[in-house]
Design a protein around this motif. Structure first.
Motif, PDB file in Angstrom:
ATOM      1  N   SER A  68       0.823  -1.211   0.000  1.00 19.40           N
ATOM      2  CA  SER A  68       0.000   0.000   0.000  1.00 19.40           C
ATOM      3  C   SER A  68       0.853   1.255   0.000  1.00 19.40           C
ATOM      4  O   SER A  68       0.507   2.256  -0.658  1.00 19.40           O
ATOM      5  N   MET A  69       1.975   1.228   0.719  1.00 17.94           N
ATOM      6  CA  MET A  69       2.858   2.393   0.753  1.00 17.94           C
ATOM      7  C   MET A  69       3.423   2.700  -0.631  1.00 17.94           C
ATOM      8  O   MET A  69       3.550   3.863  -1.024  1.00 17.94           O
ATOM      9  N   VAL A  70       3.762   1.653  -1.364  1.00 12.54           N
ATOM     10  CA  VAL A  70       4.260   1.853  -2.731  1.00 12.54           C
ATOM     11  C   VAL A  70       3.164   2.454  -3.612  1.00 12.54           C
ATOM     12  O   VAL A  70       3.407   3.393  -4.389  1.00 12.54           O
ATOM     13  N   LEU A  71       1.937   1.923  -3.506  1.00 12.03           N
ATOM     14  CA  LEU A  71       0.826   2.443  -4.309  1.00 12.03           C
ATOM     15  C   LEU A  71       0.522   3.894  -3.962  1.00 12.03           C
ATOM     16  O   LEU A  71       0.305   4.725  -4.864  1.00 12.03           O
ATOM     17  N   ILE A  72       0.509   4.224  -2.672  1.00 15.23           N
ATOM     18  CA  ILE A  72       0.223   5.597  -2.263  1.00 15.23           C
ATOM     19  C   ILE A  72       1.305   6.545  -2.769  1.00 15.23           C
ATOM     20  O   ILE A  72       1.028   7.636  -3.265  1.00 15.23           O
ATOM     21  N   ARG A  73       2.567   6.101  -2.641  1.00 14.10           N
ATOM     22  CA  ARG A  73       3.666   6.966  -3.090  1.00 14.10           C
ATOM     23  C   ARG A  73       3.613   7.216  -4.592  1.00 14.10           C
ATOM     24  O   ARG A  73       3.734   8.367  -5.041  1.00 14.10           O
ATOM     25  N   MET A  74       3.406   6.170  -5.375  1.00 10.95           N
ATOM     26  CA  MET A  74       3.504   6.314  -6.829  1.00 10.95           C
ATOM     27  C   MET A  74       2.225   6.882  -7.441  1.00 10.95           C
ATOM     28  O   MET A  74       2.285   7.702  -8.376  1.00 10.95           O
ATOM     29  N   ILE A  75       1.072   6.459  -6.947  1.00  7.47           N
ATOM     30  CA  ILE A  75      -0.188   6.906  -7.562  1.00  7.47           C
ATOM     31  C   ILE A  75      -0.622   8.254  -7.013  1.00  7.47           C
ATOM     32  O   ILE A  75      -0.930   9.185  -7.770  1.00  7.47           O
ATOM     33  N   TYR A  76      -0.619   8.387  -5.681  1.00 11.16           N
ATOM     34  CA  TYR A  76      -1.161   9.616  -5.088  1.00 11.16           C
ATOM     35  C   TYR A  76      -0.106  10.719  -4.987  1.00 11.16           C
ATOM     36  O   TYR A  76      -0.293  11.820  -5.512  1.00 11.16           O
ATOM     37  N   ILE A  77       1.032  10.404  -4.326  1.00 14.49           N
ATOM     38  CA  ILE A  77       2.021  11.460  -4.090  1.00 14.49           C
ATOM     39  C   ILE A  77       2.707  11.891  -5.379  1.00 14.49           C
ATOM     40  O   ILE A  77       2.830  13.094  -5.663  1.00 14.49           O
ATOM     41  N   GLU A  78       3.154  10.915  -6.175  1.00 15.76           N
ATOM     42  CA  GLU A  78       3.896  11.267  -7.384  1.00 15.76           C
ATOM     43  C   GLU A  78       2.989  11.685  -8.538  1.00 15.76           C
ATOM     44  O   GLU A  78       3.228  12.721  -9.171  1.00 15.76           O
ATOM     45  N   ASP A  79       1.937  10.901  -8.824  1.00 10.69           N
ATOM     46  CA  ASP A  79       1.117  11.181 -10.005  1.00 10.69           C
ATOM     47  C   ASP A  79       0.057  12.251  -9.754  1.00 10.69           C
ATOM     48  O   ASP A  79      -0.120  13.149 -10.584  1.00 10.69           O
ATOM     49  N   ILE A  80      -0.664  12.159  -8.644  1.00 13.03           N
ATOM     50  CA  ILE A  80      -1.746  13.118  -8.394  1.00 13.03           C
ATOM     51  C   ILE A  80      -1.207  14.430  -7.830  1.00 13.03           C
ATOM     52  O   ILE A  80      -1.517  15.515  -8.330  1.00 13.03           O
ATOM     53  N   LEU A  81      -0.354  14.339  -6.815  1.00 15.82           N
ATOM     54  CA  LEU A  81       0.197  15.556  -6.216  1.00 15.82           C
ATOM     55  C   LEU A  81       1.386  16.110  -6.995  1.00 15.82           C
ATOM     56  O   LEU A  81       1.747  17.278  -6.823  1.00 15.82           O
ATOM     57  N   GLY A  82       1.993  15.274  -7.819  1.00 13.63           N
ATOM     58  CA  GLY A  82       3.138  15.725  -8.614  1.00 13.63           C
ATOM     59  C   GLY A  82       4.406  15.873  -7.814  1.00 13.63           C
ATOM     60  O   GLY A  82       5.364  16.531  -8.272  1.00 13.63           O
ATOM     61  N   ASP A  83       4.496  15.276  -6.626  1.00 16.87           N
ATOM     62  CA  ASP A  83       5.663  15.396  -5.773  1.00 16.87           C
ATOM     63  C   ASP A  83       6.522  14.144  -5.947  1.00 16.87           C
ATOM     64  O   ASP A  83       6.294  13.118  -5.323  1.00 16.87           O
ATOM     65  N   ARG A  84       7.535  14.230  -6.801  1.00 15.84           N
ATOM     66  CA  ARG A  84       8.403  13.101  -7.071  1.00 15.84           C
ATOM     67  C   ARG A  84       9.709  13.174  -6.295  1.00 15.84           C
ATOM     68  O   ARG A  84      10.616  12.410  -6.510  1.00 15.84           O
ATOM     69  N   GLN A  85       9.809  14.137  -5.381  1.00 15.50           N
ATOM     70  CA  GLN A  85      10.999  14.270  -4.543  1.00 15.50           C
ATOM     71  C   GLN A  85      10.658  14.095  -3.086  1.00 15.50           C
ATOM     72  O   GLN A  85      11.373  14.566  -2.211  1.00 15.50           O
ATOM     73  N   SER A  86       9.535  13.438  -2.794  1.00 21.52           N
ATOM     74  CA  SER A  86       9.036  13.373  -1.419  1.00 21.52           C
ATOM     75  C   SER A  86       9.984  12.618  -0.511  1.00 21.52           C
ATOM     76  O   SER A  86      10.093  12.910   0.662  1.00 21.52           O
ATOM     77  N   GLU A  87      10.689  11.621  -1.060  1.00 19.51           N
ATOM     78  CA  GLU A  87      11.567  10.830  -0.218  1.00 19.51           C
ATOM     79  C   GLU A  87      12.833  11.590   0.180  1.00 19.51           C
ATOM     80  O   GLU A  87      13.498  11.266   1.146  1.00 19.51           O
ATOM     81  N   ALA A  88      13.141  12.640  -0.585  1.00 19.61           N
ATOM     82  CA  ALA A  88      14.333  13.410  -0.284  1.00 19.61           C
ATOM     83  C   ALA A  88      14.091  14.435   0.812  1.00 19.61           C
ATOM     84  O   ALA A  88      14.995  15.076   1.304  1.00 19.61           O
TER      85      ALA A  88
END
Length: 343
Positions: free
Chosen positions: A321-341
């Motif tokens: 679920s964490m992978v899905l939330i990160r890739m679908i919601y945080i990266e794709d919907i929110l556009g935040d691809r640097q969240s882990e940094a």
């Protein structure tokens, strides 16, 4: 457009709501399917390794893996099953005695006597091992249901492993064409996360079982082999599993004196620290860190929704679920691809 985003969020909320209702109504079925997916991931990871090392075809690599696993399982059952069976019988005899002795130790303290006097059910259970024996008998009475679930899990896992592309392509075809490449990337990332977690957990279970059995033997605790197997199996369940594994070992140690009890608790704590803070982080370096509070919350939630199977599978489901939330919601919907940094 704002209207499209509102519709997307509404659709996502409706989808999550439907999934929660389905999990509530048919939680065991979905968890069995997920367990089958875990088995397929495990078998595929081994077959890919064989494919690379021995240059066999994918189908023959999987057949080789299944053959080796079946042979190893059969040899293991043949070699240790009689001793384990004997130790199980002895454990069912010792536990009521150990509980009674623990009760006598507890009753030395006045505040504990008052507490037990108010808890008639606990007192009766502690003074008479019949309740424990009946509980164990009740567990074994559901053997046929457990075997049926195991067969379903086994069949799903093997069929998924035989030809995973059919199922992956079927899921991807449900996604709009312009998003299928991303969907394939997300599914691959989820599979990699589950593979990393599962292989690391299996190695950790093996190490914990061996160290526990050896340590208990050195301390002089009976049934060390069985207690080591129990510790290994319960290592699959973070947080709760090690505590459950300690209980029978601590009760048996108490029968031989408080010194042995201290040694056993120290052994289990040491093995748990080694597994949690050294072995697992070393084996799961590429995985997203799962906060303990999140894992415990998911264990409670899935335990309420689906019982023991939910508790067992809570951690891998959280990892996926964490992978899905990160890739679908945080990266794709929110556009935040640097969240882990960091922010």
């Amino acid at each position: 457009m704002p209207g499209e985003k509102a519709l997307m969020y509404a659709g996502a909320f409706a989808l999550v709501s439907i999934l929660m209702v389905l999990l509530w109504k048919a939680g065991e079925v979905f968890l069995l399917i997920f367990a089958g997916v875990l088995l397929a991931v495990f078998l595929n990871s081994l077959s890919k390794w064989i494919h690379q090392k021995m240059h066999l075809s994918e189908k023959w690599s999987l057949a080789f893996v299944l053959l080796v696993l079946s042979f190893v399982t059969a040899i293991g059952i043949w070699s240790i099953a009689p001793e384990v069976s004997d130790q199980i019988d002895r454990l069912t005899e010792y536990i009521p005695q150990a509980v009674d002795q623990a009760r006598q130790q507890i009753l030395k303290y006045e505040w504990m006597r008052k507490l037990l006097e108010k808890k008639d059910q606990i007192a009766s259970m502690a003074s008479d091992g019949s309740n424990i024996t009946s509980t164990i008998a009740g567990m074994f009475s559901s053997t046929f249901g457990a075997l049926a679930n195991f067969l379903v899990f086994l069949v799903i896992g093997i069929f998924l492993a035989i030809n995973p592309r059919i199922y992956l392509n079927g899921i991807i075809r449900l996604v709009p064409q312009n998003r299928r490449t991303r969907a394939r990337e997300i599914l691959h990332e989820v599979g990699s996360a589950l593979q990393s977690w599962l292989l690391a957990k299996i190695i950790a279970m093996f190490v914990v079982g061996i160290l526990t059995a050896i340590g208990l033997s050195l301390i002089g605790i009976e049934l060390a082999l069985l207690l080591g197997i129990i510790a290994a199996l319960l290592t699959f369940i973070p947080n709760i599993g090690p505590i459950l594994a300690l209980i029978p070992a601590a009760l048996l140690a108490l029968m031989h004196g408080s010194d042995n009890l201290i040694y056993v608790i120290a052994l289990y704590m040491g093995v748990q620290v080694l597994e949690s803070y050294v072995l697992t982080p070393l084996l799961q370096q590429d995985m997203v860190d799962l906060p303990p509070a999140l894992i415990i919350s998911m264990q409670i939630l899935l335990g309420v929704l689906a019982g023991g199977l939910g508790i067992i599978l809570a951690t891998p489901m959280t990892a996926a679920s964490m992978v899905l939330i990160r890739m679908i919601y945080i990266e794709d919907i929110l556009g935040d691809r640097q969240s882990e940094a960091g922010p």
